[in-house]
Design a protein around this motif. Structure first.
Motif, mmCIF file in Angstrom:
data_model
loop_
_atom_site.group_PDB
_atom_site.id
_atom_site.type_symbol
_atom_site.label_atom_id
_atom_site.label_comp_id
_atom_site.label_asym_id
_atom_site.label_seq_id
_atom_site.Cartn_x
_atom_site.Cartn_y
_atom_site.Cartn_z
ATOM 1 N N ILE A 4 0.849 -1.191 0.000
ATOM 2 C CA ILE A 4 0.000 0.000 0.000
ATOM 3 C C ILE A 4 0.884 1.240 0.000
ATOM 4 C CG2 ILE A 4 -1.695 1.327 1.303
ATOM 5 C CD1 ILE A 4 -2.768 -1.323 2.392
ATOM 6 N N LYS A 5 0.644 2.102 -0.968
ATOM 7 C CA LYS A 5 1.397 3.363 -1.053
ATOM 8 C C LYS A 5 0.767 4.412 -0.145
ATOM 9 C CE LYS A 5 3.129 6.604 -4.486
ATOM 10 N NZ LYS A 5 3.168 6.921 -5.926
ATOM 11 N N SER A 6 -0.590 4.507 -0.177
ATOM 12 C CA SER A 6 -1.268 5.472 0.679
ATOM 13 C C SER A 6 -2.725 5.063 0.863
ATOM 14 C CB SER A 6 -1.205 6.880 0.079
ATOM 15 O OG SER A 6 -1.915 6.934 -1.139
ATOM 16 N N SER A 7 -3.343 5.641 1.890
ATOM 17 C CA SER A 7 -4.752 5.408 2.180
ATOM 18 C C SER A 7 -5.351 6.742 2.616
ATOM 19 C CB SER A 7 -4.900 4.371 3.297
ATOM 20 O OG SER A 7 -6.248 4.162 3.602
ATOM 21 N N LYS A 8 -6.519 7.073 2.053
ATOM 22 C CA LYS A 8 -7.131 8.364 2.360
ATOM 23 C C LYS A 8 -8.630 8.194 2.554
ATOM 24 C CE LYS A 8 -7.635 13.042 0.589
ATOM 25 N NZ LYS A 8 -7.352 13.952 -0.520
ATOM 26 N N LEU A 9 -9.148 8.719 3.643
ATOM 27 C CA LEU A 9 -10.586 8.707 3.899
ATOM 28 C C LEU A 9 -11.217 9.829 3.081
ATOM 29 C CD1 LEU A 9 -12.718 7.234 5.618
ATOM 30 C CD2 LEU A 9 -12.343 8.947 7.390
ATOM 31 N N LEU A 10 -12.098 9.464 2.142
ATOM 32 C CA LEU A 10 -12.718 10.450 1.250
ATOM 33 C C LEU A 10 -14.041 10.967 1.780
ATOM 34 C CD1 LEU A 10 -12.147 8.664 -2.185
ATOM 35 C CD2 LEU A 10 -10.722 10.423 -1.100
ATOM 36 N N THR A 23 -4.302 3.614 -2.450
ATOM 37 C CA THR A 23 -3.408 3.599 -3.601
ATOM 38 C C THR A 23 -2.391 2.498 -3.365
ATOM 39 O OG1 THR A 23 -3.715 5.978 -3.883
ATOM 40 C CG2 THR A 23 -1.828 4.980 -5.005
ATOM 41 N N LEU A 24 -2.300 1.577 -4.317
ATOM 42 C CA LEU A 24 -1.439 0.406 -4.157
ATOM 43 C C LEU A 24 -0.009 0.718 -4.581
ATOM 44 C CD1 LEU A 24 -4.021 -2.167 -5.519
ATOM 45 C CD2 LEU A 24 -3.556 -1.566 -3.151
ATOM 46 N N GLY A 25 0.921 -0.070 -4.063
ATOM 47 C CA GLY A 25 2.341 0.132 -4.330
ATOM 48 C C GLY A 25 2.704 -0.109 -5.780
ATOM 49 N N GLU A 26 3.884 0.340 -6.157
ATOM 50 C CA GLU A 26 4.333 0.270 -7.545
ATOM 51 C C GLU A 26 4.474 -1.151 -8.067
ATOM 52 O OE1 GLU A 26 7.543 2.881 -8.527
ATOM 53 O OE2 GLU A 26 6.773 4.428 -7.200
ATOM 54 N N GLY A 27 4.661 -2.130 -7.224
ATOM 55 C CA GLY A 27 4.800 -3.514 -7.668
ATOM 56 C C GLY A 27 3.480 -4.193 -7.959
ATOM 57 N N LYS A 31 -3.741 -0.126 -9.601
ATOM 58 C CA LYS A 31 -3.322 1.195 -9.130
ATOM 59 C C LYS A 31 -3.994 1.615 -7.833
ATOM 60 C CE LYS A 31 -2.224 2.751 -13.737
ATOM 61 N NZ LYS A 31 -2.525 3.656 -14.823
ATOM 62 N N TYR A 32 -5.313 1.379 -7.738
ATOM 63 C CA TYR A 32 -6.031 1.855 -6.566
ATOM 64 C C TYR A 32 -7.306 1.044 -6.349
ATOM 65 C CZ TYR A 32 -9.699 3.923 -9.388
ATOM 66 O OH TYR A 32 -10.757 4.087 -10.239
ATOM 67 N N VAL A 33 -7.877 1.202 -5.153
ATOM 68 C CA VAL A 33 -9.143 0.566 -4.790
ATOM 69 C C VAL A 33 -9.916 1.558 -3.932
ATOM 70 C CG1 VAL A 33 -10.216 -1.353 -3.544
ATOM 71 C CG2 VAL A 33 -8.066 -1.725 -4.719
ATOM 72 N N LYS A 34 -11.212 1.738 -4.232
ATOM 73 C CA LYS A 34 -12.080 2.518 -3.351
ATOM 74 C C LYS A 34 -13.005 1.556 -2.632
ATOM 75 C CE LYS A 34 -12.301 7.065 -5.483
ATOM 76 N NZ LYS A 34 -13.169 8.061 -6.128
ATOM 77 N N HIS A 35 -12.988 1.636 -1.298
ATOM 78 C CA HIS A 35 -13.822 0.797 -0.427
ATOM 79 C C HIS A 35 -14.947 1.631 0.159
ATOM 80 C CE1 HIS A 35 -10.494 -2.275 0.882
ATOM 81 N NE2 HIS A 35 -10.737 -2.303 -0.393
ATOM 82 N N SER A 101 -8.564 -15.027 -8.109
ATOM 83 C CA SER A 101 -7.386 -14.171 -8.299
ATOM 84 C C SER A 101 -7.612 -12.776 -7.705
ATOM 85 C CB SER A 101 -7.032 -14.057 -9.781
ATOM 86 O OG SER A 101 -8.035 -13.358 -10.474
ATOM 87 N N LEU A 102 -8.865 -12.355 -7.557
ATOM 88 C CA LEU A 102 -9.168 -11.055 -6.972
ATOM 89 C C LEU A 102 -8.982 -11.060 -5.467
ATOM 90 C CD1 LEU A 102 -12.346 -10.141 -9.022
ATOM 91 C CD2 LEU A 102 -10.026 -9.311 -9.362
ATOM 92 N N GLY A 103 -8.945 -12.224 -4.851
ATOM 93 C CA GLY A 103 -8.779 -12.317 -3.397
ATOM 94 C C GLY A 103 -7.464 -11.729 -2.935
ATOM 95 N N ASN A 104 -6.490 -11.630 -3.828
ATOM 96 C CA ASN A 104 -5.181 -11.079 -3.472
ATOM 97 C C ASN A 104 -5.229 -9.609 -3.105
ATOM 98 O OD1 ASN A 104 -4.000 -13.554 -3.961
ATOM 99 N ND2 ASN A 104 -3.612 -13.084 -6.096
ATOM 100 N N VAL A 105 -6.273 -8.886 -3.528
ATOM 101 C CA VAL A 105 -6.346 -7.464 -3.231
ATOM 102 C C VAL A 105 -7.396 -7.147 -2.176
ATOM 103 C CG1 VAL A 105 -5.487 -6.743 -5.451
ATOM 104 C CG2 VAL A 105 -7.938 -6.975 -5.110
ATOM 105 N N GLN A 106 -8.137 -8.139 -1.711
ATOM 106 C CA GLN A 106 -9.263 -7.873 -0.813
ATOM 107 C C GLN A 106 -8.862 -7.206 0.489
ATOM 108 O OE1 GLN A 106 -11.684 -10.954 0.701
ATOM 109 N NE2 GLN A 106 -10.108 -11.774 1.976
ATOM 110 N N GLY A 107 -7.788 -7.620 1.098
ATOM 111 C CA GLY A 107 -7.470 -7.081 2.408
ATOM 112 C C GLY A 107 -6.724 -5.778 2.383
ATOM 113 N N ARG A 108 -6.521 -5.221 1.260
ATOM 114 C CA ARG A 108 -5.733 -3.988 1.157
ATOM 115 C C ARG A 108 -6.561 -2.789 1.407
ATOM 116 N NH1 ARG A 108 -1.877 -5.557 -3.847
ATOM 117 N NH2 ARG A 108 -0.988 -7.299 -2.798
#
Length: 108
Positions: A4-10, A23-27, A31-35, A101-108
């Motif tokens: 995780i590169k950053s997290s912001k409460l919108l 915002t997810l890391g460069e690797g 790029k990003y996820v809105k929860h 395969s989407l489970g890899n991003v769920q906890g971020r």
């Protein structure tokens, strides 16, 4: 590599109906996820949220709902249980392997 590169409460205070952008890391391939926080169960140790916007949705999913719950373990401690429900756009059909395969991003 940072997951995780950053997290912001919108919107909101972190409780139900709050929206946060991660915002997810460069690797990462994404790029990003809105929860959107759907619910927090303090009495039953649960947390539910929806991925409402992201390149993770790949123009295939309207949203993905996740529920995470902690329950007492059989030998002490706790066990984390997670479920998900995928909502596709229109009549698109998805195979189970694709959603795994989407489970890899769920906890971020």
């Amino acid at each position: 590599m940072e997951a995780i590169k950053s997290s912001k409460l919108l919107k909101g205070d972190g409780g139900p109906r709050s929206i946060k952008k991660i915002t997810l890391g460069e690797g990462s391939q994404f790029k990003y996820v809105k929860h959107k926080v759907e619910g927090i169960g303090k009495e039953n140790f649960s947390y539910s949220y929806s991925v409402i916007e992201s390149d993770v949705l790949m123009n295939t999913f309207e949203k993905i709902n996740y529920e995470i719950k902690f329950i007492a373990g059989p030998s002490g401690g706790s066990v984390c249980k997670s479920t998900s429900k995928h909502y596709t756009i229109g009549d698109i059909e998805i195979k189970e392997e694709q959603t795994k395969s989407l489970g890899n991003v769920q906890g971020r």
